[in-house]
Design an enzyme around this catalytic site. Structure first.
Site, PDB file in Angstrom:
ATOM      1  N   GLY A  21       0.816  -1.209   0.000  1.00  0.00           N
ATOM      2  CA  GLY A  21       0.000   0.000   0.000  1.00  0.00           C
ATOM      3  C   GLY A  21       0.851   1.261   0.000  1.00  0.00           C
ATOM      4  O   GLY A  21       0.493   2.275  -0.611  1.00  0.00           O
ATOM      5  N   ASN A  22       2.013   1.179   0.625  1.00  0.00           N
ATOM      6  CA  ASN A  22       2.879   2.335   0.779  1.00  0.00           C
ATOM      7  C   ASN A  22       3.540   2.761  -0.541  1.00  0.00           C
ATOM      8  O   ASN A  22       3.963   3.904  -0.695  1.00  0.00           O
ATOM      9  CB  ASN A  22       3.877   1.969   1.891  1.00  0.00           C
ATOM     10  CG  ASN A  22       5.229   2.546   1.716  1.00  0.00           C
ATOM     11  OD1 ASN A  22       5.399   3.717   1.980  1.00  0.00           O
ATOM     12  ND2 ASN A  22       6.179   1.745   1.290  1.00  0.00           N
ATOM     13  N   LYS A 135      -9.645  -8.816   7.107  1.00  0.00           N
ATOM     14  CA  LYS A 135      -8.874  -7.937   6.206  1.00  0.00           C
ATOM     15  C   LYS A 135      -9.330  -6.483   6.359  1.00  0.00           C
ATOM     16  O   LYS A 135     -10.486  -6.159   6.049  1.00  0.00           O
ATOM     17  CB  LYS A 135      -9.109  -8.429   4.775  1.00  0.00           C
ATOM     18  CG  LYS A 135      -8.616  -7.512   3.689  1.00  0.00           C
ATOM     19  CD  LYS A 135      -7.182  -7.773   3.347  1.00  0.00           C
ATOM     20  CE  LYS A 135      -6.658  -6.723   2.382  1.00  0.00           C
ATOM     21  NZ  LYS A 135      -5.211  -6.703   2.362  1.00  0.00           N
ATOM     22  N   LYS A 219      -3.305  -9.603  -1.101  1.00  0.00           N
ATOM     23  CA  LYS A 219      -2.490  -9.483  -2.318  1.00  0.00           C
ATOM     24  C   LYS A 219      -1.191 -10.291  -2.225  1.00  0.00           C
ATOM     25  O   LYS A 219      -0.664 -10.731  -3.245  1.00  0.00           O
ATOM     26  CB  LYS A 219      -2.198  -8.022  -2.654  1.00  0.00           C
ATOM     27  CG  LYS A 219      -1.246  -7.299  -1.720  1.00  0.00           C
ATOM     28  CD  LYS A 219       0.096  -7.066  -2.342  1.00  0.00           C
ATOM     29  CE  LYS A 219       1.036  -6.258  -1.496  1.00  0.00           C
ATOM     30  NZ  LYS A 219       0.995  -6.328  -0.049  1.00  0.00           N
ATOM     31  N   LYS A 279       2.855 -11.947   4.292  1.00  0.00           N
ATOM     32  CA  LYS A 279       4.057 -11.850   3.442  1.00  0.00           C
ATOM     33  C   LYS A 279       4.986 -13.037   3.704  1.00  0.00           C
ATOM     34  O   LYS A 279       5.510 -13.649   2.761  1.00  0.00           O
ATOM     35  CB  LYS A 279       4.823 -10.557   3.726  1.00  0.00           C
ATOM     36  CG  LYS A 279       4.140  -9.337   3.173  1.00  0.00           C
ATOM     37  CD  LYS A 279       5.041  -8.115   3.332  1.00  0.00           C
ATOM     38  CE  LYS A 279       4.189  -6.899   3.563  1.00  0.00           C
ATOM     39  NZ  LYS A 279       3.083  -6.736   2.627  1.00  0.00           N
TER      40      LYS A 279
END
Ligand code: ADP
Ligand code: MG
Length: 323
Positions: A21-22, A135, A219, A279
């Site tokens: 997102g960053n 989420k 994602k 992740k």
């Protein structure tokens, strides 16, 4: 690869780069089209450097803030026209894909080919995630506002950092519908932007008919599935921390430089669900399925992550090494 690209300095790698997102919007910044475009320019410049090295690139990205904003806007209209999350997921893939294309076309040499593929991701109708939303999407609220919205809109809300956010179901991605097309394009040297926000969640009936379902897929999980299906040489997850830490957030946190999936398993609870947890899980799944290395680290270190000189490398047989 384009005709005028420099000769590769080593074998061409097929890289799946997952933008956090960053890379789209700085944490804490209000989501406007202009702010997002300005942030994307930096990410695009870094990705373009990878392409200049001769590597083939498939780009995925998150969509939490974007799909959350679209959901708020949709809910502000007439009740009958509130759009379901699969449709909003599609809208966010189009929006972010377009914004990434603008940024990448500007950063890449003239003639570079790139395309956004509106991607559908099959999930299980009976996935237990539908009964336990985790989420976070959309803006961060103070507790009172979050609980008022939950009552008014039928949302589930949960704490996130300093505040509260809406949470939605995040089922496990099982299959990427457009995978053959993505592979064909990537093989031909086209930079493909796909599986945005994990892809549009769809379920598959016995007769193969697809139908959208209300969820937002993680994602990182979708990027691992994609990278495995593409037989990628590397999965790189680009976020806003230098890598994966043990004892993260304490005064004795330690950056993991390399590890095998087996070495990380006893520490699973150290990687927070909804942020670093997915992740690390994605990196382990990729490493175990392909035998190749997955990297997690800061977007700014993108080239170093690919070269394994910075960030956290996760692969079969790698020793557990701290920075
Ligand atoms: P992205 O949008 O890139 O997916 P996330 O917020 O989902 O970003 O994940 C990155 C965040 O994970 C970091 O900003 C950090 O605060 C958090 N985090 C949680 N546990 C860890 C850990 N063990 N090591 C590093 N970062 C961690
Ligand atoms: Mg994340």
């Amino acid at each position: 690869m384009t005709a005028d690209a420099p000769a590769p300095h080593r074998a061409t790698l097929r890289i799946v780069a997952a933008l956090g997102g960053n890379a789209l919007l700085r944490r804490g910044e209000a989501l406007t089209a202009q702010a997002q475009q300005a942030t994307i320019a930096t990410a695009a410049g870094l990705l373009a450097e990878l392409v200049a090295g001769g590597d083939r690139l498939v780009v995925t990205h998150g969509n939490g803030p974007q799909v959350g904003l679209l959901a708020l806007q949709s809910a502000a209209g007439p009740a009958a026209s509130v759009l379901p999350l699969d449709v909003l997921g599609a809208a966010s893939e189009g929006w972010v894909g377009y914004a990434l294309e603008l940024g990448l076309r500007h950063a890449l040499p003239a003639g570079a080919e790139l395309v956004t593929i509106l991607t559908q991701t099959v999930v299980g109708r009976d996935d237990p995630a539908f009964d336990a939303p985790v989420k976070p999407i959309g803006p961060v609220y103070a507790s009172g506002a979050a609980h008022r919205l939950a009552l008014a809109r039928g949302w589930v809300v949960a704490p996130d950092g300093q505040g509260w956010r809406r949470v939605v179901a995040s089922p496990k991605p099982l299959r990427i519908v457009e995978i053959a097309t993505i592979e064909r394009l990537a093989e031909a040297g086209v930079i493909v932007i796909c599986a945005g926000g994990g892809g549009i969640p769809v379920i598959e009936a016995k007769d193969g008919v697809l139908e959208g379902i209300e969820a937002v897929i993680d994602k990182d999980a979708a990027s691992a599935l994609l990278a495995i299906a593409l037989k990628a040489d590397q999965l790189v997850m680009l976020t806003d921390v230098p890598g994966v830490y043990l004892d993260y957030g304490t005064d004795h946190q330690r950056l993991i430089r390399s590890a095998s999936p087996d070495a990380l398993k006893p520490h699973t609870s150290a990687f927070r669900a909804g942020s670093m947890g997915p992740k690390v899980a994605a990196a382990c799944a990729f490493a175990e399925a392909t035998g190749h290395v997955a990297a997690i680290g800061a977007l700014a270190d993108c080239a170093g992550l690919v070269a394994a000189t910075s960030g956290t490398a996760i692969g079969i047989g790698l020793d557990l090494v701290f920075a």
